[in-house]
Design a protein around this motif. Structure first.
Motif, PDB file in Angstrom:
ATOM      1  N   VAL A  31       0.827  -1.208   0.000  1.00  0.00           N
ATOM      2  CA  VAL A  31       0.000   0.000   0.000  1.00  0.00           C
ATOM      3  C   VAL A  31       0.863   1.261   0.000  1.00  0.00           C
ATOM      4  O   VAL A  31       0.435   2.322  -0.464  1.00  0.00           O
ATOM      5  N   LYS A  32       2.091   1.152   0.488  1.00  0.00           N
ATOM      6  CA  LYS A  32       3.005   2.296   0.495  1.00  0.00           C
ATOM      7  C   LYS A  32       3.223   2.804  -0.928  1.00  0.00           C
ATOM      8  O   LYS A  32       3.217   4.020  -1.178  1.00  0.00           O
ATOM      9  N   ARG A  35      -0.405   3.946  -2.825  1.00  0.00           N
ATOM     10  CA  ARG A  35      -0.940   5.293  -2.575  1.00  0.00           C
ATOM     11  C   ARG A  35      -0.218   6.336  -3.428  1.00  0.00           C
ATOM     12  O   ARG A  35      -0.839   7.284  -3.902  1.00  0.00           O
ATOM     13  N   GLU A  36       1.089   6.123  -3.638  1.00  0.00           N
ATOM     14  CA  GLU A  36       1.852   7.054  -4.473  1.00  0.00           C
ATOM     15  C   GLU A  36       1.452   6.913  -5.946  1.00  0.00           C
ATOM     16  O   GLU A  36       1.319   7.917  -6.663  1.00  0.00           O
ATOM     17  N   SER A  39      -1.983   8.530  -6.409  1.00  0.00           N
ATOM     18  CA  SER A  39      -1.892   9.998  -6.413  1.00  0.00           C
ATOM     19  C   SER A  39      -1.376  10.503  -7.755  1.00  0.00           C
ATOM     20  O   SER A  39      -1.848  11.517  -8.285  1.00  0.00           O
ATOM     21  N   GLN A  71      -7.636   3.451  -0.800  1.00  0.00           N
ATOM     22  CA  GLN A  71      -6.825   4.054  -1.856  1.00  0.00           C
ATOM     23  C   GLN A  71      -7.460   3.799  -3.222  1.00  0.00           C
ATOM     24  O   GLN A  71      -7.516   4.695  -4.073  1.00  0.00           O
ATOM     25  N   ARG A  74     -10.295   6.064  -4.076  1.00  0.00           N
ATOM     26  CA  ARG A  74      -9.914   7.407  -4.532  1.00  0.00           C
ATOM     27  C   ARG A  74      -9.976   7.507  -6.049  1.00  0.00           C
ATOM     28  O   ARG A  74     -10.295   8.571  -6.598  1.00  0.00           O
TER      29      ARG A  74
END
Length: 224
Positions: A31-32, A35-36, A39, A71, A74
């Protein structure tokens, strides 16, 4: 050469399709990066573009996969189409992520479902007692600790812990129902898992197809 140019030109007329991978461990450590990546996609993709997530995960910690699923949400909030492809397994927390998608594509023998919660731990109380070892634990708050690995667990401890698991299960079901209301939760939220074809019949997935085949179809008319 001209045919290739015409084909490439035709692709550019279609929408953009972005492909990302999520290979989940018990902590949902990926997930680290997810999320990037998300985005970046939100800031560069156009509304209506498609994001394909090739997802593989047997599940794991609730908070880790809850964040991973949030995430993915989003992307939909940003007006992007979300497709999740599962070639091997999307179970428990993995399915929590998958259910967010507009479409779930699964290989025929992919493992799908496991909408449930499990927790297990050993207890060494008897062993410690037989070896004359005392174990003491101090807490403030009635339920700061319930069941314990080293102490003696009573019926009240177990009942509280079971209630917490049931509460987590209800939250899981509520989340799945929010994004995939076509499911009959009484049938599928039992903790069981199914292979692709049965998962299709239960509406857990929308289509049986490998991710490779799905992406090749998209490449015919879109920029992938």
């Amino acid at each position: 050469k001209q045919a290739l140019k015409d084909k490439a030109k035709g692709k550019n007329k279609g929408q953009q399709v972005f492909v990302i991978d999520f290979d989940g461990d018990i902590k949902a450590s990926a997930v680290k990066h997810l999320r990037e990546e998300i985005s970046t996609l939100i800031s560069t993709a156009n509304e209506g573009d498609e994001v394909v997530v090739r997802l593989e995960s047997p599940g794991g910690l609730v908070h880790g996969y809850g964040l991973a699923a949030a995430q993915l949400a989003r992307l939909k909030d940003a007006g992007l189409k979300l497709t999740v492809c599962v070639d091997k397994v999307a179970a428990s927390g993995g399915y929590m992520m998958a259910c967010v998608a507009d479409n779930i594509v699964a290989a025929p023998f992919a493992v799908i479902g496991s909408i449930g919660v499990v927790s297990q731990l050993p207890n060494f109380h008897k062993w410690l007692k037989n070896h004359d070892v005392d174990y003491e634990m101090f807490t403030a708050g009635d339920y700061k600790r319930t069941v314990t690995v080293f102490g003696e667990n009573d019926a009240k401890d177990r009942a509280k812990y079971q209630a917490e698991l049931e509460q987590t299960h209800e939250l899981f079901k509520h989340f799945v129902n929010r994004y995939r209301s076509v499911l009959d939760l009484d049938k599928v939220a039992t903790g069981e898992h199914w292979y692709g074809e049965d998962a299709l019949h239960l509406n857990l997935v929308d289509k049986l197809q490998t991710s490779d085949s799905y992406l090749l179809e998209l490449m015919a008319n879109n920029e992938v």
